[in-house]
Design a protein around this motif. Structure first.
Motif, mmCIF file in Angstrom:
data_model
loop_
_atom_site.group_PDB
_atom_site.id
_atom_site.type_symbol
_atom_site.label_atom_id
_atom_site.label_comp_id
_atom_site.label_asym_id
_atom_site.label_seq_id
_atom_site.Cartn_x
_atom_site.Cartn_y
_atom_site.Cartn_z
ATOM 1 N N GLY A 187 35.441 28.111 33.565
ATOM 2 C CA GLY A 187 36.662 29.023 33.332
ATOM 3 C C GLY A 187 36.993 30.129 34.321
ATOM 4 N N ALA A 188 38.067 30.852 34.407
ATOM 5 C CA ALA A 188 38.584 31.857 34.961
ATOM 6 C C ALA A 188 37.563 33.057 34.968
ATOM 7 N N SER A 189 37.432 33.935 35.999
ATOM 8 C CA SER A 189 36.576 34.949 35.959
ATOM 9 C C SER A 189 37.220 36.160 35.124
ATOM 10 N N MET A 190 38.475 36.012 35.037
ATOM 11 C CA MET A 190 39.207 37.194 34.208
ATOM 12 C C MET A 190 40.414 36.512 33.447
ATOM 13 N N GLY A 191 41.003 37.331 32.713
ATOM 14 C CA GLY A 191 42.243 36.700 32.043
ATOM 15 C C GLY A 191 42.009 36.484 30.529
ATOM 16 N N ASP A 203 40.147 29.256 27.822
ATOM 17 C CA ASP A 203 38.906 28.890 28.586
ATOM 18 C C ASP A 203 38.435 29.904 29.703
ATOM 19 N N SER A 204 38.926 31.003 29.718
ATOM 20 C CA SER A 204 38.520 31.960 30.613
ATOM 21 C C SER A 204 37.004 32.513 30.070
ATOM 22 N N ILE A 205 36.315 33.199 31.066
ATOM 23 C CA ILE A 205 34.824 33.506 30.937
ATOM 24 C C ILE A 205 35.035 34.536 29.812
ATOM 25 N N GLU A 249 44.207 26.157 35.223
ATOM 26 C CA GLU A 249 44.434 25.056 35.925
ATOM 27 C C GLU A 249 44.282 25.457 37.425
ATOM 28 N N ARG A 250 43.869 24.729 38.355
ATOM 29 C CA ARG A 250 44.157 24.828 39.757
ATOM 30 C C ARG A 250 45.060 25.035 40.409
ATOM 31 N N VAL A 251 45.530 25.917 41.111
ATOM 32 C CA VAL A 251 46.694 26.070 42.069
ATOM 33 C C VAL A 251 46.939 24.932 42.652
#
Length: 282
Positions: A81-85, A89-91, A197-199
């Motif tokens: 998941g993403a570090s923030m946001g 599914d973000s952390i 999603e990946r850029v």
């Protein structure tokens, strides 16, 4: 200027030969032996370690975690998941829902935030690798110059569509870099923050002309041409770091796995994915 990383290192890491796989496993086992056996002790509640990792370290993690499992016999249960946001599914969202992990691997500033909030153990942060923000375009399309600050500004102003991450690198771009370059108003029209999603995937299918993310997240996409890192004057140097969560079910197993990820024997794999390892290669 930092040298441009090799064009597709992650693919090379993912296709380690059997001989290299065994050699790295043995080296990693030896690297951790000085700090204790890799086997989880009998008193441990479970013979597994649960990890959630953000995208910047994922390419290296997906090579290293299976090596650790083979060398130690400990099961690694992985989530991403993403570090923030606020994406589901973000952390931060996962932890807010009460999902249980032993280790979080994410941008250093985000980990420091979790430590400050009491969600991660003070003193448990271990830096694993440094990352640089880079840019990519789809193969067969024009490759703008981003090697200097004026060139980067021109590339942003001329792009019909721009994609950037919803995680640490995207926060830096939208809140600091775009205003600093004087392109914030243009980016409000042409740029889009990518959630969950990946850029690189967005750029690869043609939904954005120019994409920015951590180099280690862009390099695995063979459909893209990597343009290189942002100019050094405006580069954000982020460490991807591991920490133990305060309510970790297996804190000792977590510390062993982190020692392994930070060991010199893991440095070659980390470097091959576009990160600069903190530990020196043996």
């Amino acid at each position: 200027m930092h040298p441009t990383p090799p064009r597709q290192p992650a693919r090379a890491a993912a296709t380690l030969t059997r001989r290299a796989f065994v050699a790295v496993s043995v080296a990693l086992l030896g690297a951790c032996s000085s700090t204790g056996s890799l086997q989880a002790p009998a008193a441990a509640p479970v013979n597994e370690v649960r990890v959630v990792s953000s995208g910047g370290f994922t390419a290296a993690y997906k090579v290293l975690a299976p090596l650790y499992e083979q060398a130690s016999g400990v099961k690694i249960v992985s989530s991403y998941g993403a570090s923030m946001g606020t994406a589901p599914d973000s952390i931060p969202s996962r932890l807010a829902r009460g999902e249980k992990f032993d280790i979080i691997i994410l941008a250093d500033s985000a980990l420091d935030g979790f430590i400050a909030k009491g969600q991660a153990v003070p003193g448990s942060r271990v830096d694993l690798g440094r990352s640089l923000i880079g840019a990519s375009v789809k193969k067969g399309t024009p490759k703008p110059d981003i090697s200097s600050v004026p060139a980067l500004k021109a590339a942003l102003l001329n792009a019909k569509s721009v994609a950037y991450s919803a995680s640490a690198s995207g926060t830096y771009l939208s809140e600091e870099l775009f205003p600093k370059l004087g392109v914030a108003d243009r980016m409000k029209v042409t740029a889009k923050k990518i959630m969950s999603e990946r850029v690189g995937a967005v750029v690869a299918r043609g939904d954005a002309e120019l994409g920015f993310q951590q180099a280690s997240e862009l390099l695995p996409f063979t459909e893209l041409d990597y343009l290189g890192p942002l100019p050094d004057e405006v580069q954000q140097k982020v460490f991807f770091s591991a920490g133990v969560l305060k309510d970790a079910p297996n804190p000792e197993g977590a510390r062993r796995f982190i020692r392994y990820l930070a060991s010199p024997a893991a440095a070659g794999v980390i470097e091959s994915t576009g990160l600069s390892p903190v530990a020196r290669k043996p």
